[in-house]
Design a protein around this motif. Structure first.
Motif, mmCIF file in Angstrom:
data_model
loop_
_atom_site.group_PDB
_atom_site.id
_atom_site.type_symbol
_atom_site.label_atom_id
_atom_site.label_comp_id
_atom_site.label_asym_id
_atom_site.label_seq_id
_atom_site.Cartn_x
_atom_site.Cartn_y
_atom_site.Cartn_z
ATOM 1 N N SER A 1 -4.643 -13.566 6.685
ATOM 2 C CA SER A 1 -5.044 -12.411 5.458
ATOM 3 C C SER A 1 -5.021 -10.639 5.497
ATOM 4 N N PRO A 2 -3.983 -10.375 4.479
ATOM 5 C CA PRO A 2 -3.816 -8.795 4.443
ATOM 6 C C PRO A 2 -5.253 -7.848 4.303
ATOM 7 N N HIS A 3 -5.917 -8.704 3.316
ATOM 8 C CA HIS A 3 -7.434 -8.158 2.412
ATOM 9 C C HIS A 3 -8.999 -7.950 3.470
ATOM 10 N N LEU A 4 -8.091 -7.609 4.587
ATOM 11 C CA LEU A 4 -9.701 -7.454 5.734
ATOM 12 C C LEU A 4 -10.065 -6.122 5.762
ATOM 13 N N GLY A 5 -9.611 -5.034 5.815
ATOM 14 C CA GLY A 5 -9.768 -3.399 5.667
ATOM 15 C C GLY A 5 -10.850 -3.107 5.981
ATOM 16 N N PRO A 6 -11.989 -3.411 4.848
ATOM 17 C CA PRO A 6 -12.919 -2.646 4.674
ATOM 18 C C PRO A 6 -14.074 -3.857 6.335
ATOM 19 N N TRP A 7 -13.449 -4.852 6.611
ATOM 20 C CA TRP A 7 -13.741 -5.243 7.874
ATOM 21 C C TRP A 7 -13.887 -4.868 9.068
ATOM 22 N N ILE A 8 -13.041 -4.530 9.472
ATOM 23 C CA ILE A 8 -11.994 -4.227 10.476
ATOM 24 C C ILE A 8 -12.707 -3.126 10.976
ATOM 25 N N GLN A 9 -13.049 -3.230 12.986
ATOM 26 C CA GLN A 9 -13.615 -2.123 13.580
ATOM 27 C C GLN A 9 -13.062 -3.016 14.572
ATOM 28 N N LYS A 10 -12.726 -1.322 15.334
ATOM 29 C CA LYS A 10 -11.601 -1.183 16.320
ATOM 30 C C LYS A 10 -12.744 -1.840 17.588
ATOM 31 N N VAL A 11 -12.138 -2.432 18.576
ATOM 32 C CA VAL A 11 -12.681 -3.318 20.409
ATOM 33 C C VAL A 11 -12.344 -2.528 21.504
ATOM 34 N N ASP A 12 -12.189 -3.109 22.341
ATOM 35 C CA ASP A 12 -11.840 -2.823 23.992
ATOM 36 C C ASP A 12 -12.097 -3.750 24.150
ATOM 37 N N GLN A 13 -10.924 -4.509 23.920
ATOM 38 C CA GLN A 13 -10.824 -6.464 24.619
ATOM 39 C C GLN A 13 -9.275 -6.842 25.058
ATOM 40 N N SER A 14 -9.165 -7.616 25.849
ATOM 41 C CA SER A 14 -7.601 -7.307 26.370
ATOM 42 C C SER A 14 -6.544 -8.526 26.067
ATOM 43 N N TRP A 15 -7.363 -8.732 24.482
ATOM 44 C CA TRP A 15 -6.687 -9.407 23.638
ATOM 45 C C TRP A 15 -6.057 -9.214 22.476
ATOM 46 N N ARG A 16 -7.759 -8.155 21.509
ATOM 47 C CA ARG A 16 -7.066 -6.772 20.688
ATOM 48 C C ARG A 16 -7.764 -5.857 20.231
ATOM 49 N N LYS A 17 -7.379 -4.879 20.005
ATOM 50 C CA LYS A 17 -7.821 -3.629 20.367
ATOM 51 C C LYS A 17 -8.657 -3.608 18.371
ATOM 52 N N GLU A 18 -8.417 -4.223 17.583
ATOM 53 C CA GLU A 18 -9.851 -4.911 16.424
ATOM 54 C C GLU A 18 -10.441 -5.754 16.168
ATOM 55 N N ARG A 19 -10.784 -6.248 15.265
ATOM 56 C CA ARG A 19 -11.634 -7.613 15.047
ATOM 57 C C ARG A 19 -12.138 -7.547 13.829
ATOM 58 N N ILE A 20 -12.986 -7.821 12.955
ATOM 59 C CA ILE A 20 -13.901 -8.443 11.961
ATOM 60 C C ILE A 20 -15.289 -8.242 11.796
ATOM 61 N N LEU A 21 -16.239 -7.610 11.280
ATOM 62 C CA LEU A 21 -17.495 -7.912 12.036
ATOM 63 C C LEU A 21 -18.193 -7.950 10.157
ATOM 64 N N ASP A 22 -18.813 -8.931 9.975
ATOM 65 C CA ASP A 22 -19.573 -9.023 8.627
ATOM 66 C C ASP A 22 -19.038 -9.472 6.810
ATOM 67 N N VAL A 23 -18.085 -9.789 7.264
ATOM 68 C CA VAL A 23 -16.667 -10.843 5.937
ATOM 69 C C VAL A 23 -18.107 -11.552 5.334
ATOM 70 N N PRO A 24 -17.927 -11.485 4.426
ATOM 71 C CA PRO A 24 -18.876 -11.714 3.111
ATOM 72 C C PRO A 24 -18.589 -13.119 2.978
ATOM 73 N N LEU A 25 -18.960 -14.395 3.602
ATOM 74 C CA LEU A 25 -18.080 -15.595 3.211
ATOM 75 C C LEU A 25 -19.069 -16.079 1.986
ATOM 76 N N CYS A 26 -18.490 -16.694 1.100
ATOM 77 C CA CYS A 26 -18.775 -17.246 -0.151
ATOM 78 C C CYS A 26 -19.821 -18.594 0.124
ATOM 79 N N LYS A 27 -20.577 -18.597 -0.050
ATOM 80 C CA LYS A 27 -21.731 -19.928 0.160
ATOM 81 C C LYS A 27 -20.960 -21.036 -0.224
#
Length: 243
Positions: free
Chosen positions: A97-123
């Motif tokens: 997905s290229p449209h997760l920008g509003p929910w991308i957060q910086k993280v300090d993890q060995s396998w990634r520098k960013e993650r998604i948080l609280d992406v609102p999913l459809c019921k």
């Protein structure tokens, strides 16, 4: 002065260095920038027109114990096909997905520098996922952490036991929010609302409109603060030049 004015124009037109409506997170297998991928595999195919994943990543997303993360879906017995398809769609959503920008957060993890948080999913997505997996068995609530990786793939930790899915996740909400450390947020919005992200779709990607809504409405304070700051800098610079 002219540099600051250029920045102001860029901000007002939404073209600052990274476009949150069309970007890839800084993670293990993501491309640097989204773009067309003509041969995305099976359940990742809906993203082929504009994707953050490569064709190879999309194919690996369908394999048990793939090289992507060496993750073992069958840690408490063989996972059914109807349940596994949701995890494959979830992987495609995360990787492509290229449209997760509003929910991308910086993280300090060995396998990634960013993650998604609280992406609102459809019921519907949460309920269908939970319904198709409710007869499965698992030993953990949060699948992001706490596994025994000594064999090279994730195994249940010694102090855990395999339990029915409905004991670990009594509701669709508990599953969607807990299974990936709050990457997703359960909502009561339906797919026709334009207020929730769809894990999977056919035809045109509906998620850019949703991301646009949240970017414009959920962060107005941040945008106003940035614009105000640049305006103050511009006026300060202009004042210095005049004197």
């Amino acid at each position: 002065m002219w540099v600051i004015l250029a920045l102001l124009l860029a901000l007002s037109s939404g073209t600052l260095s990274q476009d949150k409506l069309n970007m890839c997170m800084d993670a293990k297998h993501h491309k640097v920038n989204p773009g067309p991928e003509g041969q995305l595999y099976q359940q990742c195919a809906p993203w082929k027109d504009n994707a953050c994943c490569t064709a190879n990543t999309s194919e690996e997303a369908h394999d048990d114990n793939s090289y992507l993360y060496n993750f073992n879906w069958n840690h408490c017995g063989i996972m059914s096909h109807q349940c596994k398809k949701h995890f494959i769609q979830d992987t495609c959503f995360y990787e492509c997905s290229p449209h997760l920008g509003p929910w991308i957060q910086k993280v300090d993890q060995s396998w990634r520098k960013e993650r998604i948080l609280d992406v609102p999913l459809c019921k519907e997505d949460c309920h269908e996922w939970w319904e198709d997996c409710k007869n499965e068995i698992t030993c953990k609530t949060d699948w992001h952490k706490g596994w025994d990786w000594s064999s090279g793939t994730n195994q249940c930790p010694k102090d855990s036991k395999c339990r029915k899915w409905t004991e670990v996740y009594p509701t669709p909400k508990s599953m969607c929010e807990q299974i990936w450390s709050n990457s997703y947020l359960y909502t009561s919005y339906t797919k026709t609302s334009g207020r929730c992200m769809q894990l999977w779709f056919t035809g045109e990607n509906p998620n850019k409109k949703v991301a646009t809504y949240y970017l414009n409405n959920a962060q107005p304070g941040k945008q106003s603060f940035a614009l105000t700051t640049l305006l103050l800098l511009a006026f300060a610079s202009f004042s210095v030049m005049m004197h």
